[in-house]
Design an enzyme around this catalytic site. Structure first.
Site, short mmCIF file in Angstrom:
data_model
loop_
_atom_site.label_atom_id
_atom_site.label_comp_id
_atom_site.label_asym_id
_atom_site.label_seq_id
_atom_site.Cartn_x
_atom_site.Cartn_y
_atom_site.Cartn_z
N TYR A 35 -18.57 -4.29 -9.01
CA TYR A 35 -19.73 -3.53 -8.53
C TYR A 35 -20.38 -2.62 -7.99
O TYR A 35 -20.61 -1.94 -7.85
CB TYR A 35 -21.20 -5.06 -8.82
CG TYR A 35 -21.24 -5.47 -10.17
CD1 TYR A 35 -22.28 -6.05 -10.48
CD2 TYR A 35 -20.48 -6.81 -10.54
CE1 TYR A 35 -22.34 -6.39 -12.15
CE2 TYR A 35 -20.75 -7.46 -11.76
CZ TYR A 35 -21.99 -7.14 -12.66
OH TYR A 35 -22.39 -7.87 -13.48
N HIS A 60 -17.73 -19.91 -18.46
CA HIS A 60 -18.62 -18.50 -16.79
C HIS A 60 -19.19 -19.62 -16.34
O HIS A 60 -20.97 -19.59 -16.40
CB HIS A 60 -19.13 -17.82 -18.14
CG HIS A 60 -19.79 -16.69 -16.94
ND1 HIS A 60 -19.69 -15.00 -17.95
CD2 HIS A 60 -20.51 -16.81 -16.29
CE1 HIS A 60 -19.74 -14.21 -17.00
NE2 HIS A 60 -20.90 -14.96 -15.98
N ASN A 117 -14.54 -7.85 -13.40
CA ASN A 117 -15.33 -6.86 -13.28
C ASN A 117 -15.69 -6.55 -11.50
O ASN A 117 -15.36 -7.01 -10.46
CB ASN A 117 -16.15 -9.30 -12.82
CG ASN A 117 -16.68 -9.30 -14.45
OD1 ASN A 117 -15.52 -9.06 -15.62
ND2 ASN A 117 -17.09 -10.62 -14.30
N GLU A 125 -16.78 -6.55 -16.44
CA GLU A 125 -18.17 -6.22 -16.32
C GLU A 125 -18.33 -5.14 -15.25
O GLU A 125 -17.99 -5.23 -14.45
CB GLU A 125 -19.08 -7.41 -15.75
CG GLU A 125 -19.00 -9.00 -16.38
CD GLU A 125 -19.92 -10.35 -14.90
OE1 GLU A 125 -20.38 -10.07 -14.10
OE2 GLU A 125 -19.65 -11.15 -16.28
N ARG A 163 -19.00 -9.25 -25.52
CA ARG A 163 -18.80 -10.52 -24.50
C ARG A 163 -19.81 -11.64 -24.09
O ARG A 163 -21.13 -11.01 -23.58
CB ARG A 163 -18.18 -9.92 -22.93
CG ARG A 163 -17.76 -11.07 -22.07
CD ARG A 163 -17.27 -10.54 -21.18
NE ARG A 163 -17.13 -11.44 -19.98
CZ ARG A 163 -17.08 -11.45 -19.15
NH1 ARG A 163 -17.23 -10.44 -17.98
NH2 ARG A 163 -16.81 -13.00 -18.04
N GLU A 204 -15.02 -14.54 -12.53
CA GLU A 204 -15.12 -14.22 -11.20
C GLU A 204 -14.25 -16.05 -11.00
O GLU A 204 -15.06 -17.33 -9.87
CB GLU A 204 -15.79 -14.32 -11.19
CG GLU A 204 -16.37 -13.43 -11.76
CD GLU A 204 -17.74 -12.02 -11.19
OE1 GLU A 204 -17.85 -13.54 -10.63
OE2 GLU A 204 -18.14 -11.17 -11.21
#
Ligand code: FCB
Length: 567
Positions: free
Chosen positions: A364, A175, A362, A403, A130, A220
């Protein structure tokens, strides 16, 4: 229990139980810590809960194993071959915006290192890579008035090298590095950006689409809207209308995404046979005190204002009622004539709803929520709850984790055990979500292929599987030990049960070798895709920690996206 704390009197409470000193009966209420402590006493310690135990098993055969980067973070070549300026060029060249005044002028010099980058991907044995396209490298002023063929050529070289290595490109169109020329006319605040984005997407589909089957429109949108236009901690660095501008920007981001999706769907899909979606990021949120209704409600609000802001319109249609109600109430209470959250017309709701082929996600960290304007840093281990939430809330879409990863700071340690642990834990949680909960997980992407410019934290925060030696003029790439850990998971397509071993896939793969290229095709979302590596392993999940600061932005418990995901 809370009691008379010497010089501080009754102002602080050390107690496992809260005591109401205003009530003559002095009623005691157990705090969360009392429940917790009583469990520790009962268990005589900390037995491993089932959820923490490793699940053995593997992912579907055509699972996507990938790693990611973004143009501004790795490419460098900021003025090469006619590239136009982006908002990140400007932001990073403004003193004090980026830690140590780092910038992406050279970054990892990926603009000149296609071969080196593909060599790392081969070593990892990923099936997909990606990366994003720098809009201003291809369209220097953001419009199709002038197409910079030299810049476009870089992406041709990269895509060709990937395909030659049997790695499928997964391209993000946007991005964060918006052409500065478009920012000069108000960027995402100006709704003419919707047509500009569509024109840009059109160019890229028409030039690269015959070689690329996996697309992401926007990375995002939450961060673009909120960090870039609310906190101002990312380009374009605007922070003076924090309760208003992010919602306007978010509105245009959603419309731009929908137009690019429809363009692909109507004009390119039949011929190019790819899939396209938006990538939405979110933390999961748990109540700080699971026995307290206010905290439970706060946690729900965090999730609806974070993942829901963009996922609800795309997957369910329109903003959620919770978002609409809270923002309207707060706006009116502040004396505004109408809500700070713009409204979609019924046609717009229809146009945006369903513009996805998968849920690009994504993820985290997890945060603990409570209803105050400021909460101290919390550390919490994450889990598969947010994947289940996506399944339940958005109609069980196929999910590609686009991600996930963990950073380090300070002195370089190539033996990054903490990162290997994080990947194993997270990927195993994803496997549990898939096998035990029936969440439709199609792929996993590790952030990031190599250490790079981590936006406002510069080169000091390092997410890479590979270390980039910045004191070497060649910017040599060196594998950290997490490379072997991740590629073993890929090679096994998950986690083989040691009891049924020995497993060949667990033996380290000799460096530099890679699977032969074949013409095998695999099915993904109804398409035939060629990925001879599809049976290599992989696997997933979720994990750990982190931290967040709760803050009030514009509405209830929307919160600050703490970017501290370091060990
Ligand atoms: C995400 C960004 C990505 C990278 C990681 C650590 O928010 O999409 O570019 O910075 O965080």
């Amino acid at each position: 229990m809370d009691s008379f704390e010497w010089l501080q009197g009754y102002t602080i409470g050390f107690g496992l139980h809260h005591v109401d000193f205003t009530n003559p009966n002095r009623p005691r209420t157990p705090k969360y810590s009392a429940h917790f402590f009583s469990q520790v006493v009962k268990d005589n310690g900390f037995p491993k809960p089932d959820d923490d135990k490793m699940l053995y098993g593997h992912f579907r055969k055509d699972f996507i194993w990938s790693t990611a980067t973004a143009s501004y973070q790795i490419e460098g070549g900021w003025r090469a071959d006619g590239k136009g300026l982006s908002i990140w060029d400007k932001f990073a060249h403004t003193p004090l915006r980026v830690l140590n005044d780092d910038d992406g002028d050279v970054a990892c010099d990926s603009y000149n290192k296609v071969e080196e980058d593909v060599a790392m991907l081969r070593q990892l044995k990923v099936t997909h890579y990606r990366f994003s396209i720098s809009w201003s490298r291809v369209l220097p002023d953001g419009t199709t008035k002038h197409i910079n063929e030299a810049g476009l050529n870089y992406y041709h070289r990269l895509v060709d090298a990937l395909l030659a290595a049997n790695i499928q490109p997964h391209i993000t169109l946007f991005h964060w590095d918006l052409p500065q020329a478009l920012q000069d006319i108000k960027g995402w605040e100006n709704e003419t950006i919707i047509d500009r984005f569509r024109d840009y997407a059109d160019l890229i589909f028409s030039r690269l689409g015959h070689k690329v089957k996996f697309w992401i429109t926007i990375n995002e949108p939450y961060n673009v809207a909120n960090i870039g236009h609310g906190y101002g901690a990312a380009a374009p660095g605007i922070s003076f209308r924090p309760g208003t501008l992010p919602y306007i920007v978010g509105h245009n981001l959603l419309k731009a995404h929908a137009e690019a999706w429809h363009l692909y769907n109507d004009t390119y899909r039949a011929k190019q046979k790819g899939i396209i979606s938006i990538t939405i990021n979110s933390d999961w949120s748990e109540p700080r005190n699971p026995y307290k209704q206010e905290d439970i409600d706060a946690a729900k609000r965090v999730v609806q204002f974070y993942i829901g802001w963009f996922a609800h319109p795309v997957f369910n249609g329109d903003y959620s009622n919770m978002m609409k109600t809270i923002i309207r109430e707060r706006s009116l209470a502040a004396g505004l004539p109408k809500s700070r959250l713009p409204e979609f017309s019924p046609e717009e709701i229809k146009r945006i709803k369903g513009t996805y082929d998968y849920f690009g996600f994504n993820h985290y960290t997890t945060v603990l929520a409570f209803p105050v304007d400021y909460g101290k840093l919390q550390h919490y281990d994450a889990d598969r709850r947010i994947l289940n939430f996506i399944k339940e809330e958005y109609g069980n879409p196929p999910i590609i984790i686009t991600e996930n990863g963990m950073s380090g700071r300070g002195p370089i340690d190539l033996n990054d055990i903490y990162r290997s642990y994080y990947y194993e834990q997270y990927i195993n949680q994803a496997l549990k979500a898939n096998l035990l909960d029936g969440v439709d997980i199609r792929g996993y992407t590790a952030w990031s292929l190599m250490d790079n410019l981590e936006w406002a934290t510069g080169f000091s925060e390092r997410f890479g599987l590979f270390y980039v030696n910045r004191s070497d003029p060649e910017l040599s790439r060196v594998a950290k030990s997490s490379v072997a850990a991740y590629s073993t998971i890929i090679n096994c397509n998950g986690f083989p049960d040691p009891a049924s071993g020995p497993h060949e896939c667990l033996s380290p793969v000799p460096e530099g070798t890679s699977a032969p290229i074949t013409d095998d095709t695999v099915k993904f979302l109804g398409m035939n895709l060629s990925t001879s590596d599809a049976e290599t392993g992989l696997n997933t999940t979720f994990a750990l920690l982190v931290v967040a600061v709760l803050g009030a932005i514009g509405s209830s418990v929307c919160f600050f996206r703490a970017r501290n995901r370091s060990k």
